[in-house]
Design an enzyme around this catalytic site. Structure first.
Site, short mmCIF file in Angstrom:
data_model
loop_
_atom_site.label_atom_id
_atom_site.label_comp_id
_atom_site.label_asym_id
_atom_site.label_seq_id
_atom_site.Cartn_x
_atom_site.Cartn_y
_atom_site.Cartn_z
N GLY A 158 0.80 -1.21 0.00
CA GLY A 158 0.00 0.00 0.00
C GLY A 158 0.83 1.26 0.00
O GLY A 158 0.38 2.30 0.49
N GLY A 159 2.04 1.20 -0.55
CA GLY A 159 2.87 2.40 -0.66
C GLY A 159 3.34 2.97 0.67
O GLY A 159 3.83 4.08 0.72
N SER A 241 4.75 -5.36 -2.64
CA SER A 241 4.81 -3.93 -2.98
C SER A 241 5.59 -3.17 -1.91
O SER A 241 6.76 -3.47 -1.66
CB SER A 241 3.40 -3.38 -3.17
OG SER A 241 3.42 -2.12 -3.78
#
Length: 566
Positions: A158-159, A241
């Site tokens: 989620g960055g 991610s």
């Protein structure tokens, strides 16, 4: 964002995640002339297990006894506090261990999702203002034998500004893989990643508070996982991610030494930003928040007294991050070495352990889906003009990008932009794989099921293919992002691939090798020997191997290496 393009030297002053965000914002600006109205920020309600499940046995932890749920053969202990709520004077401080309790604590509901505002379309959400959110979850087999099981600790993506652990159903990894799984929430956005001189001069570790949360959770695992049937000497740390970037950071961080001994990098690797760049962002944030640019205790006190809603308003909107955010680790010199992550990998200054590292075939389609999702009704698909604008972001190197890809040769502008954007992400990770493979056992892969179910709603005609995040649902059944995502079942061929990936991840947690025995199916990657430099292609109807040269040619890595992207 402290990152501006100026031809070939831009990569040297921008972290990988800033590059990721910068290009995404360029595309957002070109694709989405108007966006959906931002949702009202309100407390998020975590998805909870079904009602009426029987209780699990009571487990004794270092803080006190816990009782969870027996969810169809999986013992789930949910919402376990691993740190005190980081509120008031504990905001922007290293996390503090949770106090002990004596009565049995019911661990039957997920803890609150951490404060977030930017949702990446259907990936995360709802937006919320929870600062009391440092909870973890343990999933263990019901019928555990006498032998302790390997452990997989998973960091959600989620960055580093959105996402939540309650979206990840670990039941298949537990029942089929026979491992214990731990998922966790950690501070996000400006609450989790903020360097500011007023805070940084207080004499405590600073800047990377989200990383410190994750490290405290790993320490909790070392102390307590044996009580759940897990083996603290066999802990794999993985993430997807931003979770992949964070896992790689812990491999480098001296403060995480000895807390785990295998690592999984699932989709994208980026470098850290310098402390000076981080503090520049943090000072700008403090000024914008009305706390000034000072470095003394008054400024620190002002920051800690800010309403969380003020912080989130400056953090961004539903569709984009604000100008004060970094989504990359900060090279503070204590948590993250000043030399940065990639230099540490090159010089061997990291915890040497088996590593699994890979990406999806169409990483960039995730960003294109977000852009189209937020475009005004009727939603606007990628156009030739969007491709042109993207190419122009490379300035003097634009002609090289066009020559390498010939965008007009693709069936649609979306496919052209997906190919170019994906190459710019996966080639840097491939370069890191090359660097690491001469130092540690490394297993490389590419997820290639281009028929993977797509969880975004309402994007008619969009070709999602093997998009960034597509592989999560093969490990965590039913994964579909946040509350607006749509779950789709896997078909029989995809279930077979899911079985194979679950066993590979579980085997890796057990032994540091994703194969059940030997290296025949998935050989160890070694860039020094062309006969040993293979990627596992995770696809239907069957797994296969692709050489590194094939991967490099398809993704035009010679181009991206020449541009020296991090």
């Amino acid at each position: 964002m402290n990152c501006k393009y100026d031809t070939a030297s831009w990569w040297k002053r921008c972290s990988g995640l800033e590059i990721f965000a910068m290009i995404a914002m360029v595309v957002l600006a070109s694709l989405s002339q108007t966006v959906r109205a931002q949702e009202t920020t309100s407390p998020a309600q975590a998805q909870q297990p079904q009602a009426g499940l029987p209780l699990s046995p009571v487990v004794q932890t270092s803080a006190g006894p816990l009782q969870g749920l027996d969810n169809h053969g999986v013992h789930e202990y949910l919402g376990i506090p691993y740190a005190q709520p980081p509120v008031g004077g504990l905001r922007w401080q290293p996390p503090q261990a949770y106090p002990q309790w004596t009565e049995t604590r019911q661990a039957t509901r997920f803890g609150p999702t951490c404060a977030q505002v930017t949702t990446l379309g259907a990936f995360a959400g709802p937006a919320n203002s929870n600062e009391d959110c440092l909870y973890l979850n343990v999933f263990a087999p019901k019928q555990a034998g006498s032998e302790k099981l390997a452990v997989l600790v998973w960091i959600h993506g989620g960055g580093n500004f959105d996402g939540e652990s309650n979206d990840y159903d670990a039941s298949k990894l537990v029942t089929k893989g026979d491992v214990v799984v731990v998922t966790l929430n950690y501070r996000l956005g400006l609450l989790g990643w903020l360097a500011n001189p007023a805070l940084d001069h207080e004499g405590h570790p600073f800047g990377n508070y989200g990383l410190l949360d994750q490290q405290l959770a790993l320490k909790w695992v070392q102390k307590n996982i044996a009580s759940f049937g897990g083996d603290p000497t066999r802990v794999a740390l993985g993430g997807q991610s931003a979770g992949s970037v964070d896992a790689s950071t812990h491999v480098v961080s001296p403060l995480a030494a000895g807390l785990f001994n295998r690592a999984i990098f699932e989709s994208i690797l980026f470098d850290s930003i310098s402390l000076s760049a981080g503090e520049k962002l943090g000072t700008s944030f403090s000024t914008a928040a009305g706390c000034g640019s000072g470095s003394g205790p008054d400024a620190a006190a002002c920051l800690r007294s800010l309403p969380v809603e003020t912080i989130l308003k400056l953090q961004g909107t539903e569709s984009a991050n604000g100008p004060y955010m970094t989504t990359a680790p900060i090279a503070d010199g204590t948590i993250v070495p000043s030399q940065g992550l990639f230099d540490a990998f090159k010089t061997g200054k990291f915890a040497h352990m088996p590593i699994m590292s890979g990406f999806t075939h169409d990483e960039y389609n995730f960003l294109l889906a977000i852009n189209e999702y937020f475009s005004a009704p009727p939603q606007a698909p990628v156009s030739e003009a969007d491709v042109k604008r993207y190419v122009e972001t490379y300035g003097a190197n634009a002609s090289k990008v066009v020559a390498a890809y010939t965008p007009a040769s693709y069936a649609t502008p979306q496919l052209a932009l997906d190919a170019m954007g994906t190459g710019s992400y996966v080639c840097p990770q491939q370069a890191v794989n090359q660097t690491l493979s001469s130092q540690v056992p490394l297993y490389a892969y590419e997820f290639n099921d281009r028929t993977a179910p797509f969880f975004f709603p309402g994007l008619p005609g969009f070709q999602s293919l093997a998009y960034h995040t597509a592989d999560i649902q093969y490990l965590f059944p039913g994964w579909h992002g946040g509350t607006r995502g749509i779950a789709h079942p896997l078909n029989s061929a995809q279930e077979k691939l899911s079985d194979e990936l679950v066993m590979a991840w579980a085997n890796f947690a057990r032994t540091g090798n994703p194969n059940a025995a030997g290296d025949e199916l998935w050989p160890r990657f070694d860039a020094r020997n062309p006969r040993s430099s293979f990627y596992l292609s995770e696809d239907i109807p069957a797994l296969s191997l692709r050489s590194e040269s094939q991967m490099s040619e398809e993704h035009r890595c010679k181009l991206w290496d020449s541009l020296q992207l991090p």
